[in-house]
Design a protein around this motif. Structure first.
Motif, mmCIF file in Angstrom:
data_model
loop_
_atom_site.group_PDB
_atom_site.id
_atom_site.type_symbol
_atom_site.label_atom_id
_atom_site.label_comp_id
_atom_site.label_asym_id
_atom_site.label_seq_id
_atom_site.Cartn_x
_atom_site.Cartn_y
_atom_site.Cartn_z
ATOM 1 N N ALA A 241 0.850 -1.200 0.000
ATOM 2 C CA ALA A 241 0.000 0.000 0.000
ATOM 3 C C ALA A 241 0.882 1.245 0.000
ATOM 4 C CB ALA A 241 -0.902 0.000 1.228
ATOM 5 N N PHE A 242 0.326 2.347 -0.414
ATOM 6 C CA PHE A 242 1.044 3.617 -0.501
ATOM 7 C C PHE A 242 2.356 3.440 -1.260
ATOM 8 C CE2 PHE A 242 -1.472 3.800 3.465
ATOM 9 C CZ PHE A 242 -2.344 4.797 3.099
ATOM 10 N N ALA A 243 2.306 2.692 -2.347
ATOM 11 C CA ALA A 243 3.519 2.413 -3.102
ATOM 12 C C ALA A 243 3.350 2.888 -4.542
ATOM 13 C CB ALA A 243 3.799 0.916 -3.093
ATOM 14 N N GLU A 244 4.427 3.415 -5.091
ATOM 15 C CA GLU A 244 4.452 3.768 -6.516
ATOM 16 C C GLU A 244 4.965 2.562 -7.285
ATOM 17 O OE1 GLU A 244 3.505 6.569 -7.861
ATOM 18 O OE2 GLU A 244 3.089 7.585 -5.953
ATOM 19 N N ARG A 245 4.796 2.641 -8.586
ATOM 20 C CA ARG A 245 5.285 1.556 -9.436
ATOM 21 C C ARG A 245 6.754 1.226 -9.141
ATOM 22 N NH1 ARG A 245 4.495 2.523 -15.768
ATOM 23 N NH2 ARG A 245 5.709 4.365 -15.333
ATOM 24 N N GLU A 246 7.585 2.257 -9.041
ATOM 25 C CA GLU A 246 9.024 2.040 -8.805
ATOM 26 C C GLU A 246 9.264 1.250 -7.510
ATOM 27 O OE1 GLU A 246 7.678 4.706 -9.881
ATOM 28 O OE2 GLU A 246 8.864 5.436 -11.573
ATOM 29 N N ASP A 247 8.416 1.506 -6.509
ATOM 30 C CA ASP A 247 8.609 0.811 -5.223
ATOM 31 C C ASP A 247 8.368 -0.686 -5.388
ATOM 32 O OD1 ASP A 247 8.976 3.305 -3.956
ATOM 33 O OD2 ASP A 247 6.813 3.561 -3.808
ATOM 34 N N VAL A 248 7.305 -1.013 -6.124
ATOM 35 C CA VAL A 248 6.987 -2.433 -6.318
ATOM 36 C C VAL A 248 8.113 -3.096 -7.120
ATOM 37 C CG1 VAL A 248 5.325 -4.092 -7.239
ATOM 38 C CG2 VAL A 248 4.512 -1.897 -6.310
ATOM 39 N N LEU A 249 8.536 -2.422 -8.178
ATOM 40 C CA LEU A 249 9.565 -3.040 -9.026
ATOM 41 C C LEU A 249 10.862 -3.249 -8.241
ATOM 42 C CD1 LEU A 249 9.014 -1.231 -12.461
ATOM 43 C CD2 LEU A 249 7.704 -3.051 -11.374
ATOM 44 N N ALA A 250 11.183 -2.289 -7.377
ATOM 45 C CA ALA A 250 12.429 -2.415 -6.613
ATOM 46 C C ALA A 250 12.371 -3.635 -5.686
ATOM 47 C CB ALA A 250 12.680 -1.143 -5.818
ATOM 48 N N VAL A 251 11.211 -3.914 -5.100
ATOM 49 C CA VAL A 251 11.082 -5.080 -4.225
ATOM 50 C C VAL A 251 11.303 -6.367 -5.023
ATOM 51 C CG1 VAL A 251 9.408 -6.461 -2.932
ATOM 52 C CG2 VAL A 251 9.609 -3.998 -2.504
ATOM 53 N N THR A 270 20.763 -4.004 -11.078
ATOM 54 C CA THR A 270 19.466 -3.336 -10.904
ATOM 55 C C THR A 270 19.700 -1.829 -10.902
ATOM 56 O OG1 THR A 270 19.761 -3.568 -8.527
ATOM 57 C CG2 THR A 270 18.338 -5.182 -9.615
ATOM 58 N N PRO A 271 18.716 -1.002 -11.168
ATOM 59 C CA PRO A 271 17.383 -1.375 -11.632
ATOM 60 C C PRO A 271 17.409 -1.944 -13.048
ATOM 61 C CG PRO A 271 17.670 1.012 -11.703
ATOM 62 C CD PRO A 271 18.893 0.456 -11.063
ATOM 63 N N PHE A 272 16.452 -2.853 -13.310
ATOM 64 C CA PHE A 272 16.351 -3.415 -14.664
ATOM 65 C C PHE A 272 15.835 -2.329 -15.605
ATOM 66 C CE2 PHE A 272 14.928 -7.540 -12.356
ATOM 67 C CZ PHE A 272 16.239 -7.800 -11.989
ATOM 68 N N PRO A 273 16.270 -2.400 -16.871
ATOM 69 C CA PRO A 273 15.760 -1.402 -17.831
ATOM 70 C C PRO A 273 14.261 -1.558 -18.088
ATOM 71 C CG PRO A 273 17.104 -3.070 -18.918
ATOM 72 C CD PRO A 273 17.202 -3.347 -17.459
ATOM 73 N N TRP A 274 13.642 -0.496 -18.549
ATOM 74 C CA TRP A 274 12.222 -0.518 -18.867
ATOM 75 C C TRP A 274 12.039 -0.329 -20.364
ATOM 76 C CZ3 TRP A 274 8.822 3.039 -15.325
ATOM 77 C CH2 TRP A 274 9.146 2.828 -13.982
ATOM 78 N N LEU A 275 11.021 -0.978 -20.887
ATOM 79 C CA LEU A 275 10.563 -0.709 -22.259
ATOM 80 C C LEU A 275 9.063 -0.510 -22.154
ATOM 81 C CD1 LEU A 275 11.966 -3.326 -24.810
ATOM 82 C CD2 LEU A 275 12.391 -0.880 -24.784
ATOM 83 N N THR A 276 8.522 0.427 -22.899
ATOM 84 C CA THR A 276 7.055 0.480 -22.902
ATOM 85 C C THR A 276 6.567 -0.670 -23.769
ATOM 86 O OG1 THR A 276 6.879 1.832 -24.879
ATOM 87 C CG2 THR A 276 7.075 3.003 -22.761
ATOM 88 N N TRP A 277 5.339 -1.069 -23.516
ATOM 89 C CA TRP A 277 4.739 -2.154 -24.309
ATOM 90 C C TRP A 277 4.796 -1.811 -25.796
ATOM 91 C CZ3 TRP A 277 0.410 -2.068 -27.517
ATOM 92 C CH2 TRP A 277 -0.039 -3.326 -27.957
ATOM 93 N N GLY A 413 25.418 -16.424 -22.985
ATOM 94 C CA GLY A 413 26.151 -16.081 -21.762
ATOM 95 C C GLY A 413 25.585 -14.844 -21.084
ATOM 96 N N ARG A 414 24.622 -14.205 -21.727
ATOM 97 C CA ARG A 414 24.096 -12.952 -21.185
ATOM 98 C C ARG A 414 22.788 -13.192 -20.445
ATOM 99 N NH1 ARG A 414 24.160 -8.857 -26.171
ATOM 100 N NH2 ARG A 414 22.283 -7.876 -25.337
ATOM 101 N N ASP A 415 22.496 -12.387 -19.454
ATOM 102 C CA ASP A 415 21.189 -12.412 -18.809
ATOM 103 C C ASP A 415 20.549 -11.059 -19.006
ATOM 104 O OD1 ASP A 415 20.664 -14.909 -17.641
ATOM 105 O OD2 ASP A 415 22.244 -14.549 -16.175
ATOM 106 N N GLU A 416 19.388 -11.045 -19.616
ATOM 107 C CA GLU A 416 18.732 -9.764 -19.875
ATOM 108 C C GLU A 416 17.379 -9.716 -19.187
ATOM 109 O OE1 GLU A 416 19.896 -7.114 -21.253
ATOM 110 O OE2 GLU A 416 21.788 -7.916 -22.034
ATOM 111 N N PHE A 417 17.338 -8.972 -18.111
ATOM 112 C CA PHE A 417 16.067 -8.712 -17.422
ATOM 113 C C PHE A 417 15.522 -7.379 -17.910
ATOM 114 C CE2 PHE A 417 17.890 -11.762 -14.536
ATOM 115 C CZ PHE A 417 16.791 -12.394 -13.970
ATOM 116 N N LEU A 418 14.229 -7.265 -18.004
ATOM 117 C CA LEU A 418 13.647 -5.953 -18.276
ATOM 118 C C LEU A 418 12.215 -5.893 -17.788
ATOM 119 C CD1 LEU A 418 12.321 -5.141 -21.756
ATOM 120 C CD2 LEU A 418 13.065 -7.433 -21.282
ATOM 121 N N TRP A 419 11.775 -4.659 -17.556
ATOM 122 C CA TRP A 419 10.371 -4.407 -17.225
ATOM 123 C C TRP A 419 9.690 -3.911 -18.476
ATOM 124 C CZ3 TRP A 419 8.796 -6.182 -12.781
ATOM 125 C CH2 TRP A 419 9.669 -6.235 -11.690
ATOM 126 N N VAL A 420 8.533 -4.484 -18.780
ATOM 127 C CA VAL A 420 7.701 -3.944 -19.848
ATOM 128 C C VAL A 420 6.566 -3.201 -19.151
ATOM 129 C CG1 VAL A 420 6.289 -4.470 -21.866
ATOM 130 C CG2 VAL A 420 8.355 -5.791 -21.415
#
Ligand code: ASP
Length: 579
Positions: A241-251, A270-277, A413-420
């Motif tokens: 609760a009382f969390a912004e998107r960034e807070d959830v993603l950081a957890v 971290t933080p993982f990169p973001w791409l819009t949908w 050999g690479r690991d690519e995490f991202l947020w969409v």
């Protein structure tokens, strides 16, 4: 009496001269003219036993009966192996146990397969899962899973999340799949649904004042089974609760890092990169792009507006991939077959050889200007898709993945995490012609997009986000709707009448009117995550007792029919006899 002094994998040169008792499974037995060698196995490894008829005649006699997977208890002296028999590949390879006493604790019938056998049929493995789980692969996978999950729990608790339990027998929780239903004896004709997720309960926890909830939740979805899907699976379920998107993603990033650290692996940055949908779909043709290779989709819609090639001129979207290879005719024919399976009408292409010369049936229709832009890369093949934008994106997205594999472009050999992020709120519902939710109906509407709920639902963006790792969707979440009026409008846009909304989600609508804080959360698919961590292509390899793709369990034989009396008690009669 003690079963063992050390584990089988523990004796070393320093134990030479000690008398030890060990217990475990006979992994292998070899007879060498009187001497019997046995590899004794437990969860920590193997120890070589030697039974010498001259020193221990009774044990040697009994040893003749030993077969693979018998359970043994042995006592003997740890002796150094002679230099020529030291096995450098075994941690215990410098020593062996000279057996004095041997007990067969438990016997085994002949095995349906050997533990070191390659390529055993999966149904057979699952039928005898207790044996299969003894293999190095499954021991490793399940232990890895346990370590990752407990590290995640610890991290969540360090971050002050409370582990709260939610019911498994409840009302339907819409996540886009069918429900599993549980008939109720006390109220015949009524059914509980198994939760597709604890979505509404975790929102209620927020309204109830539990700021930070988490649970390793089992979810149930009646969908066709696939490599990354079972009827039931576990999620790291989170709400704040009382969390912004960034807070959830950081957890969530913390939880991912904790799992890597628990496995002694370098955690992703971290933080993982973001791409819009929208960007993900435009550049990679997928809402879960694999970023371990470049190969981006390019646009030729404007360029070909006036083209003499009618297929391009008349299409609302013309896009292409430049494959870094000069494809042969045969290879192009195979690619065309593929894209046709995905729904394309055909495959237009330009082959640009090493000297920059273009070979293509459509080249004669293209202007110099068009060719100049499209054939700029010698030693390549330009592959087109033309048509409606969503379909073009989908086909090129699939083609991109195919080329990534075929041309070995993926840097494994690479690991690519991202947020969409910034998903559309709704998508067209093919069955009803109306709208359906892209995530679930409780997903927040992007700031300033509320008006679109009535005027242009298809353009409304949501506050949903997905986590993607190497092209796999690991999970989804969103900032939720916390206002009752907005929730009502979303239900309306989804075609629910007020009565229907009240009937299904009245409790949520009520709760939203009694002091609902802004809140958001996420669910990380643990089995998928663990499968990727283990390098396994199929989540069945990290689940102890999974179902096969038909949905049944070869071990227990479930699902099974039940006696008629049991059905009668539940007020159920079968319309058709099962086959
Ligand atoms: N309930 C969602 C799911 O199971 C996750 C979420 O929105 O938190 O995918």
């Amino acid at each position: 009496m003690s079963w063992r002094d050390l584990m089988c994998g523990e004796p070393r040169a320093e134990h030479v001269g000690q008398t030890l008792t060990l217990a475990g499974w006979a992994a292998r037995r070899r007879d060498h003219g009187g001497l019997v060698f046995i590899d004794l196995r437990d969860r920590l490894g193997l120890m070589q036993l030697v039974v010498n008829p001259e020193c221990a005649p009774a044990a040697a006699e009994l040893a003749k009966e030993i077969r693979n997977e018998f359970v043994l208890k042995v006592t003997g002296e740890v002796v150094a192996r002679s230099p020529d028999t030291v096995n450098a590949k075994m941690p215990t390879g410098e020593v062996e146990l000279q057996v004095n006493e041997l007990e067969i604790v438990s016997r085994s019938t002949p095995l349906p397969f050997q533990l070191d056998e390659e390529g055993v049929d999966e149904t057979l493995r699952l039928r005898y899962r207790w044996l299969d789980l003894r293999t190095d692969r499954m021991q490793r996978n399940l232990r890895l899973s346990g370590a990752a999950v407990s590290a995640i729990r610890r991290r969540m608790e360090e971050l002050c999340f409370v582990d709260l339990w939610t019911p498994s027998m409840t009302r339907a929780t819409p996540e886009g799949a069918r429900d599993f239903l549980v008939p109720v004896r006390l109220q015949p004709g009524t059914f509980f649904a198994l939760p597709q997720s604890p979505q509404l309960f975790k929102q209620l926890f927020m309204i109830a004042g539990f700021d930070r909830y988490y649970q390793i939740a089992t979810c149930f979805r009646d969908e066709d089974l696939r490599a990354d899907r079972q009827f039931e699976f576990r999620q790291l379920d989170v709400e704040m609760a009382f969390a912004e998107r960034e807070d959830v993603l950081a957890v969530l990033e913390q939880a991912v890092r904790a799992a890597f650290q628990a496995l002694d692996r370098e955690p992703p940055v971290t933080p993982f990169p973001w791409l819009t949908w929208n960007e993900a779909m435009t550049r990679f043709g997928s809402d879960k792009p694999d970023l371990r290779f470049e190969l981006e989709i390019q646009d030729a819609t404007e360029l070909t507006r006036e083209s003499e090639f009618g297929v391009f001129a008349n299409a609302s979207s013309v896009r292409y991939l430049v494959a870094p290879t000069v494809y042969s005719r045969g290879a192009l024919a195979r690619l065309e077959e593929l894209v046709k399976e995905w729904g394309a009408k055909g495959l237009a292409y330009l082959v640009v050889d090493e000297s920059g010369e273009v070979r293509s049936p459509i080249a004669k229709f293209l202007s110099e200007g068009e060719l100049g832009v499209l054939s700029g890369q010698p030693g390549s093949t330009v592959l087109f898709a033309a048509g409606e934008p969503r379909a073009v994106a989908r086909i090129l997205g699939l083609l991109r993945l195919h080329l990534g594999g075929e041309l070995d472009l993926v840097d494994t050999g690479r690991d690519e995490f991202l947020w969409v992020v910034d998903f559309p709120l709704f998508e067209p519902d093919e069955e009803t012609g109306g709208w359906t939710f892209s995530h679930h109906p409780f997903t927040g509407v992007a700031a300033g997009h509320e008006e679109l709920l009535e005027s242009d639902p298809g353009s409304a963006l949501s506050q949903a986000y997905d986590l993607v790792w190497n092209g796999w969707e690991l999970g989804s979440g969103s900032i939720r709707i916390h206002r009752q009026d907005v929730q009502q409008r979303v239900f309306r846009a989804l075609g629910l009448t007020e009565e229907e909304a009240k009937e299904k989600f009245g409790f949520l609508l009520d709760a939203l009117q009694m002091g609902a804080p802004p809140h958001g959360g996420f669910a990380l698919g643990l089995d998928r995550f663990v499968a990727l961590l283990a390098g396994e292509p199929n989540i069945r390899e990290v689940i102890a007792f999974p179902k096969v793709s038909s949905g049944s369990d070869p071990l227990t034989g479930a699902p099974a029919s039940v006696p008629e009396e049991q059905l009668a008690e539940l007020g159920i009669r079968l319309v058709e006899e099962p086959q």
